[in-house]
Design an enzyme around this catalytic site. Structure first.
Site, PDB file in Angstrom:
ATOM      1  N   GLU A 113      41.517  38.393  38.194  1.00 59.62           N
ATOM      2  CA  GLU A 113      41.025  37.514  39.259  1.00 59.62           C
ATOM      3  C   GLU A 113      42.165  37.056  40.167  1.00 59.62           C
ATOM      4  O   GLU A 113      41.948  36.321  41.126  1.00 59.62           O
ATOM      5  CB  GLU A 113      40.338  36.289  38.646  1.00 59.62           C
ATOM      6  CG  GLU A 113      38.864  36.506  38.322  1.00 59.62           C
ATOM      7  CD  GLU A 113      38.611  37.677  37.405  1.00 59.62           C
ATOM      8  OE1 GLU A 113      39.122  37.658  36.266  1.00 59.62           O
ATOM      9  OE2 GLU A 113      37.934  38.630  37.813  1.00 59.62           O
TER      10      GLU A 113
ATOM     11  N   ASN B 173      38.135  44.305  35.914  1.00 57.88           N
ATOM     12  CA  ASN B 173      37.697  44.581  37.272  1.00 57.88           C
ATOM     13  C   ASN B 173      38.902  44.794  38.183  1.00 57.88           C
ATOM     14  O   ASN B 173      39.976  44.285  37.926  1.00 57.88           O
ATOM     15  CB  ASN B 173      36.855  43.411  37.790  1.00 57.88           C
ATOM     16  CG  ASN B 173      37.637  42.109  37.764  1.00 57.88           C
ATOM     17  OD1 ASN B 173      37.819  41.531  36.705  1.00 57.88           O
ATOM     18  ND2 ASN B 173      38.130  41.658  38.907  1.00 57.88           N
TER      19      ASN B 173
ATOM     20  N   ASP C 189      32.330  42.238  39.372  1.00 63.76           N
ATOM     21  CA  ASP C 189      33.058  41.634  38.250  1.00 63.76           C
ATOM     22  C   ASP C 189      32.616  42.228  36.921  1.00 63.76           C
ATOM     23  O   ASP C 189      32.494  41.528  35.922  1.00 63.76           O
ATOM     24  CB  ASP C 189      32.914  40.103  38.226  1.00 63.76           C
ATOM     25  CG  ASP C 189      33.918  39.471  37.260  1.00 63.76           C
ATOM     26  OD1 ASP C 189      34.977  40.076  37.029  1.00 63.76           O
ATOM     27  OD2 ASP C 189      33.633  38.383  36.737  1.00 63.76           O
TER      28      ASP C 189
END
Lengths: 449, 572
Positions: free
Chosen positions: B200, B266, B316
Site C-alpha cells: 500500500e 497487490n 487489492d
C-alpha cells in the site's frame, strides 16, 4: 454571503507555483490579439461579496469598478467568472492563456507570480479591522484587554493576540461566525478581515457595530489588477483610467462598506508588528515577511525592507473575502524552526499551511472533500468516515476538540501523530484539499450530547 | 466427504510413518528444526510443517471427546488488538509474540503457562504510520537453538531459545518506506528467509535470506524485475520502481525440489492505469510478479518459475496467501500440488514441481472474472468490474478483503479437505489520481465494501481441492473470521470474529464444542503434546485497522467484542 476563508488555497505558492512553469512560459508567449474593439474581459469571482458576484443589484466592488474602467476606455465590459479558490492556478489557466485580459484583486506585489505578471496601480486598501459595539471604544490592542475577542483561525490577528495573556480569544472560522459570536454575546469584540466585517455589518446587521481598520505590517495590503507581462499597453490604459476614477472608487468603497483606513496611531502599529514577529514560530502566518507592507498605504508604518522575498500577504488578496495570513514561503521556514517530530523520511515537509480553515460548506466543496477523504483517509478512518473505533472516529472531532477542531485537524494532517499511527500528509494533500476534507468532516460531525 | 476413500487412506499410511505431510525428508533443514519436525508432539513452525498444512497428527483429542475440552491456562500477552500469532511449541516450551511490534516475545512452560523468559525489543516509536493493516505479529520461528522473528520496524531478530537473550538483529528493510515485517521467517538450512509488507506504500517487494549464525544478508530477490530482467517490460514506464509486490505472508518450502514459495501482494498503486493500461485489455502490462506466487531456489533465491493469479491487478487482490503444499490424488494421479485460496476468490491448485496450473475455481462468489482460462493461465475478466479513474465499478465480488485474507487455511490429509474461513463481501470501487511519496499510502482508489449476496457474510468452507467442490459449509454472521487448524482426531478448530472458539467434525462440519474467548479471533489455532497430554491453543485479540475500512460491517465487528490479547490453552 459566502466568504472565501483560506488564503493559501487561493495562492498555493509553495506547492502549485512550480508545477507548470514550462507550460505557462509557453502559453504566455502567445501573440497578443488586437483588442481595441473588443470587450474588456476581467476575471472576477462569481460569489465573493463585497468584491464581486453575479448579482445584478450588488455586483460587488470589482465588477462595478471594472465596468467603470471599461467605460472610460470606450469598450464594453465582460466579466469572466472564475472561482478564486486557486488564484494562482486560475491566473495560469485563465489570464495567462488569454481567456481574460486582467485579473482583478491580486496583491500588488512584484513577487506575486514573479515576472509573469504586471500590475495596475493599487485599486483599494484591504486589511484587518476591530469590530465592536459603538459604546465599547475599542481602537487599539490595549483596548482588548480583559475582553473576549473573536479571531479568525490562522490569521495575523490570531498570531498577534496569541502572545497576549490578558485577552481571551474566541477562535472562529469565518467572519460570519465572528459576527454571530458578537451577536450572541459569546465575544465582546472581533478582530477580522475588515471588508468582510464592513459588508456583514451593513448588509445583515444594520450597522450595529463599529469597524475600525487595524494598520500595520501583515495587517493592511493593497490590491491591484494583474495582467500578463506582455500586456503593458493595456495596463497603462487601465492605469490611466484609474487615475480618473478616484471618486468612483470612493463611492464604491462606501457602497460596499469597506472600512476606511487610518484611525489608529502609529506607535500601536509598531507594537503590533513587533508582537507579530516573535510569533513566527506559530504554525501559520505572522511571519515577518508574510505581509508585504504596502509602501503606498498612507498610514503604513512598517518599513517594507524587511520583506525582500515577501510572499505578498495572502491576507491582502482583495478578492479573498476573509483571507488569513502569511505567505507559504514564510511558513515553510517557520515550520522548520518548529522542528516537529519526524514523521517519515527526510523529504517530508512539515509545513502547516498558513491561514487554514475549512472550505466554505458548499455542496461542491463537501463533495470534493468527501471524494478525497474516501480516496485517501478511508483506509484508516472508514469510507464516508464511518467506522466503529472511537479513537479513529472523525465524526467526533467537534465533540472532542470543539473550537479547536480546525486547528487540531490541520496540525495533525500536516505533522502527523506518528506515535499513534497518523502519517504526515503535507506534500501529498494540498492545503486546498485539506480544507475541503475538513469541510466534509465538518458536515458529518455528530451532535454532542 | 467427497474425496475418494483411497486418497486419504494413503495419507493415513503416510502419516503413520512420518511426522507430517512434508516432514519425511531428512536433512533438508536446520538440524534442530529437523529434529523438532520429527516429533508429532511439536508445532515447530507457523503452519506446523514446511507445507503450511496446519495439520497435526495428534489424536488424543478427537471428535469423540472434544466436548470435554477444558481450559488448562490463559496467558495475557500485555498488548491488545490484532494478536494474530500462532504459537510454536518445541519440546515443553511454547513461544509466542504479542502484537504491537511485537511488544514482547514470551517463552512459556507449555504445560502451565509459567513464563520462562520475556524479551522486549526496542521498536522505533514512530513505526505505526508505516504499517497499513494493524500492528500484528504472526509468530516466531525456531531453528538452531534460536527464536527468530521480524518486527514492525523492519528488523529481523534472533534470540537464544533457552534464555531469550538477543543473539543478533539485522535491518531487513527501512520501515520508513512503508514496510513492516508481520510474518515469521522461513528457515531453510542455514538461512532465515523473509519478505516484508508495503504493497500500500509503493515499495518494491523483495524476499531476502539471512545467515542464521550472523544475520548477514545471503541473498535478495526483488519480486519486481529491474530493467533488463525478464518481466520488467510488464510495467508501464518506470512504474516498476514503486510497484508493490510485497511478500508479507509466510513462505512454504518443498525439500524435494529445494524450492521456497512466497506469494506477493497487490501492485502499487491500486490505480492500475499508472502501471498498466488501466483496462481489461492489459496486454503484456501484467505487472510481474505482483499478485503472484514465486517459486525460488532456496539456496540462491533465483526465481525458478512464477504464476500470476491476478494480472494487472486493480482490486487489492494480494496474491500473498499462504501456499499449502501437499500430495493429493487428482484424476487418479498422485500429484505434488501447491494450493492457494487467493484473495481474488479463486482457489488455485498448481503442480508445485512444474508450476503448471491444474485448476482455478471460485471458492466464494466471484464476478470480476467469469472464469479462469487454465491453458493461458489468465482470468477471464468482466471489464464492467474493473475500476477506472473515469468509471466506478459497482458490486465487484469479492471485495478487497478477499475471498480469504491472511487468516490461515488448513489441509487434512485424512479427509482430503482444505478448511477455509471465507469472506462474502463485495465492493464498489473507482480509481483516482495518486502521487507517490515515500512512506505514505500509494493507492489512488475509492473503495466501499458491502455485504455480499446471500445469507451470510462469512463462511467456514471445507473444500475438496481435487474436485474443487465443497464438502460442507458453515455460515457465519460476519466476515474476517480466524484461521483454521485440523487434526488426526477428525477435528477442525477455528475462532470466529464474534469471539467464539469452535471445534467441528472435520468430515461433516458438525459443531462439537465451543467456548467464548471474549475477543474476536484472527489467528489460527494450533495443538501440541507434552508429557503425553495434548493441548489446543488459540491466541485471541481482534483486529482494529482492517475493520475500519469495512464500513457498516466493520462497525459490527468492532462492536461485537473488545480488543484482546490472551492466549488460551485447552486440554481434556
Amino acid at each position: 454571503v459566502r466568504w472565501r476563508l483560506l488564503w493559501n488555497r487561493r495562492w498555493p505558492w509553495s506547492v502549485a507555483a512550480c508545477i507548470f512553469p514550462a507550460l505557462v512560459a509557453l502559453l504566455s508567449a502567445r501573440p497578443v490579439a488586437a483588442d481595441e474593439a473588443l470587450p474588456l474581459r476581467l476575471c472576477v469571482d462569481p460569489d465573493n461579496l463585497p468584491f464581486s458576484s453575479t448579482s445584478t443589484t450588488t455586483p460587488g466592488f470589482y465588477v462595478e469598478l471594472g465596468r467603470e474602467i471599461a467605460g472610460t476606455l470606450g469598450r464594453p465590459f465582460l466579466p469572466v467568472w472564475v472561482p478564486t479558490y486557486y488564484t494562482k492556478r486560475q491566473i495560469r489557466l485563465k489570464l495567462l492563456v488569454g481567456q481574460c485580459d486582467g485579473f482583478v484583486g491580486v496583491p500588488d506585489d512584484p513577487s506575486f507570480m514573479g515576472p509573469r505578471l504586471i500590475f495596475s496601480k493599487p485599486i483599494v486598501q484591504l486589511g484587518y479591522a476591530l469590530v465592536a459595539p459603538p459604546g465599547m471604544a475599542i481602537n487599539t490592542p490595549q483596548d482588548l484587554r480583559g475582553r473576549r475577542v473573536a479571531v479568525q483561525f490562522s490569521t495575523p490577528p490570531q498570531d498577534l493576540l496569541a502572545g497576549a495573556t490578558d485577552v481571551q480569544t474566541v477562535t472562529v472560522l469565518s467572519p460570519e461566525e465572528a459576527v454571530q459570536d458578537l451577536e450572541q454575546g459569546k465575544a465582546d469584540a472581533a478582530f477580522i478581515w475588515g471588508a468582510s466585517a464592513g459588508w456583514l455589518n451593513s448588509s445583515t446587521l444594520h450597522g450595529a457595530y463599529r469597524v475600525v481598520p487595524f494598520p500595520g505590517d501583515h495587517m493592511q495590503w493593497s490590491a491591484a489588477i494583474a495582467f500578463p507581462k506582455d500586456r503593458s499597453e493595456l495596463r497603462d490604459q487601465v492605469d490611466h483610467a484609474l487615475s480618473g476614477l478616484g471618486a468612483t472608487i470612493d463611492r464604491l468603497t462606501a457602497k460596499y462598506d469597506f472600512p476606511v483606513p487610518a484611525p489608529v496611531s502609529v506607535p500601536v502599529n509598531a507594537e503590533a508588528a513587533n508582537t507579530v514577529a516573535p510569533n513566527a514560530s506559530l504554525p501559520k502566518a505572522g511571519a515577518p515577511d508574510a505581509g508585504a507592507p504596502d509602501a503606498r498605504a498612507p498610514d503604513a508604518a512598517a518599513p517594507n525592507a524587511s520583506a525582500p522575498n515577501a510572499g505578498p500577504p495572502n491576507a491582502g488578496a482583495p478578492n479573498v473575502g476573509a483571507p488569513s495570513a502569511g505567505a507559504p514561503n514564510a511558513t515553510a521556514a517557520n515550520s522548520e524552526a518548529r522542528a516537529a517530530p519526524a514523521g517519515g523520511d527526510d523529504t517530508q515537509s512539515q509545513t502547516t499551511p498558513a491561514g487554514f480553515a475549512p472550505a466554505p460548506p458548499t455542496a461542491q466543496n463537501i463533495a470534493a472533500g468527501h471524494k478525497l477523504f474516501n480516496e485517501i483517509c478511508s483506509h484508516c478512518h472508514g469510507p464516508d468516515a464511518v467506522q466503529g473505533e472511537q479513537r479513529r472516529n472523525l465524526r467526533l472531532l467537534r465533540q472532542r476538540y470543539g473550537d479547536e477542531m480546525p486547528q487540531t485537524f490541520i496540525t495533525t494532517v500536516t505533522h502527523g501523530r506518528v506515535n499513534k499511527g497518523m502519517p504526515n500528509w503535507s506534500g501529498i494533500i494540498s492545503t486546498d484539499e485539506f480544507s475541503k476534507i475538513l469541510a466534509f468532516l465538518t458536515s458529518v460531525q455528530e451532535p454532542g450530547s | 466427504m467427497t474425496t475418494p476413500r483411497s486418497t486419504w487412506l494413503g495419507y493415513l499410511a503416510g502419516v503413520a510413518v512420518a511426522a507430517g505431510v512434508l516432514a519425511a525428508v531428512p536433512a533438508f533443514a536446520d538440524d534442530a528444526l529437523d529434529q523438532a519436525l520429527q516429533s508429532d508432539n511439536n508445532w515447530p513452525m507457523y503452519g506446523r510443517t514446511y507445507g503450511n498444512t496446519r495439520f497435526s497428527p495428534l489424536h488424543q483429542i478427537t471428535d469423540q471427546n472434544v466436548s470435554q475440552l477444558k481450559l488448562a491456562y490463559a496467558f495475557q500477552l500485555g498488548a491488545l488488538r490484532s494478536n494474530e500469532a500462532t504459537p510454536i511449541v518445541i519440546g515443553d516450551t511454547l513461544y509466542i509474540p504479542s502484537s504491537s511490534g511485537p511488544r514482547s516475545v514470551y517463552a512459556l512452560d507449555a504445560r502451565t503457562g509459567a513464563m520462562r523468559w520475556q524479551y522486549q525489543p526496542i521498536i522505533a516509536e514512530d513505526f505505526e504510520p508505516f504499517v497499513c493493516c494493524d500492528l500484528d505479529s504472526r509468530g516466531v520461528t525456531y531453528a538452531d537453538g534460536k527464536i527468530l522473528f521480524g518486527t514492525l520496524d523492519g528488523r529481523l531478530i534472533a534470540l537464544d531459545a533457552k534464555t531469550g537473550k538477543e543473539v543478533w538483529k539485522t535491518e531487513v528493510v527501512d520501515y520508513k518506506q512503508g514496510s513492516a515485517i508481520t510474518s515469521p521467517p522461513l528457515v531453510v538450512k542455514h538461512l532465515a528467509i523473509t519478505g516484508f509488507a508495503g504493497g500500500e506504500y509503493g515499495v518494491r517487494g523483495a524476499i531476502q535470506a539471512f545467515d542464521l549464525d550472523t544475520g548477514k544478508l545471503a541473498w535478495r530477490t526483488y519480486t519486481i524485475p529491474g530493467p533488463g530482467e525478464p518481466g520488467n517490460d510488464t510495467w508501464k514506464g518506470d512504474s516498476w520502481q514503486h510497484g508493490g509486490g510485497a511478500a508479507w505472508q509466510v513462505g512454504s518450502y518443498d525439500p524435494q525440489t529445494n524450492t521456497v514459495f512466497y506469494g506477493t501482494s497487490n501492485p502499487g498503486p491500486w490505480n492500475a492505469a499508472v502501471r498498466s493500461t488501466g483496462t481489461s485489455d492489459y496486454g503484456t502490462l501484467t505487472n510481474l510478479y505482483t499478485s503472484s506466487t514465486l517459486a525460488l531456489d532456496a539456496d540462491t533465491g533465483k526465481i525458478k518459475w512464477a504464476i500470476q493469479q491476478t494480472p494487472a491487478e486493480a482490486w487489492d487482490y494480494d496474491g500473498v496467501n499462504e501456499n499449502v503444499l501437499a500430495d493429493i490424488t487428482i484424476d487418479g494421479q498422485k500429484t505434488p500440488v501447491m494450493m492457494k485460496a487467493d484473495r481474488d476468490g479463486f482457489f488455485f491448485v498448481v503442480n508445485r514441481e512444474t508450476g503448471k496450473l491444474i485448476s482455478a475455481k471460485p471458492f466464494v462468489p466471484v464476478n470480476w472474472a467469469t472464469g479462469y482460462d487454465i491453458a493461458k493461465g489468465r482470468p477471464i475478466e468482466d471489464p464492467a468490474k474493473r475500476p477506472r479513474v473515469d468509471y466506478k465499478a459497482t458490486d465487484i465480488c469479492p471485495s478487497w478483503m478477499g475471498g480469504k485474507n491472511w487468516q490461515p487455511v488448513s489441509f487434512n490429509p485424512q479427509t482430503g479437505l482444505v478448511y477455509i474461513t471465507t469472506n462474502n463481501m463485495c465492493q464498489d470501487m473507482q480509481a483516482a489520481e495518486v502521487t507517490y511519496r515515500r512512506g505514505t499510502f500509494y493507492l489512488g482508489n475509492d473503495a466501499a465494501v458491502n455485504p455480499g449476496h446471500g445469507d451470510h457474510l462469512g463462511q467456514l468452507l471445507a473444500l475438496d481441492p481435487a474436485t474443487q467442490k465443497p464438502a460442507w459449509t458453515i455460515n457465519l454472521p460476519l466476515p474476517w473470521n480466524g484461521g483454521t487448524m485440523t487434526t488426526a482426531g477428525n477435528l477442525v478448530f477455528f475462532g470466529d470474529i464474534m469471539g467464539q472458539f469452535h471445534a467441528l467434525d472435520a468430515k461433516t462440519g458438525k459443531s462439537l464444542w465451543q467456548m467464548n474467548v471474549g475477543s474476536g479471533v484472527g489467528a489460527g489455532p494450533m495443538t501440541f503434546a507434552v508429557d503425553g497430554k495434548q493441548y489446543v491453543a488459540i491466541l485471541v485479540g481482534r483486529a482494529e485497522s482492517p475493520p475500519a475500512y469495512m464500513g457498516e460491517v466493520g462497525k459490527k465487528i468492532i462492536a461485537a467484542t473488545p480488543e484482546g490479547g490472551t492466549l488460551f490453552v485447552f486440554s481434556l
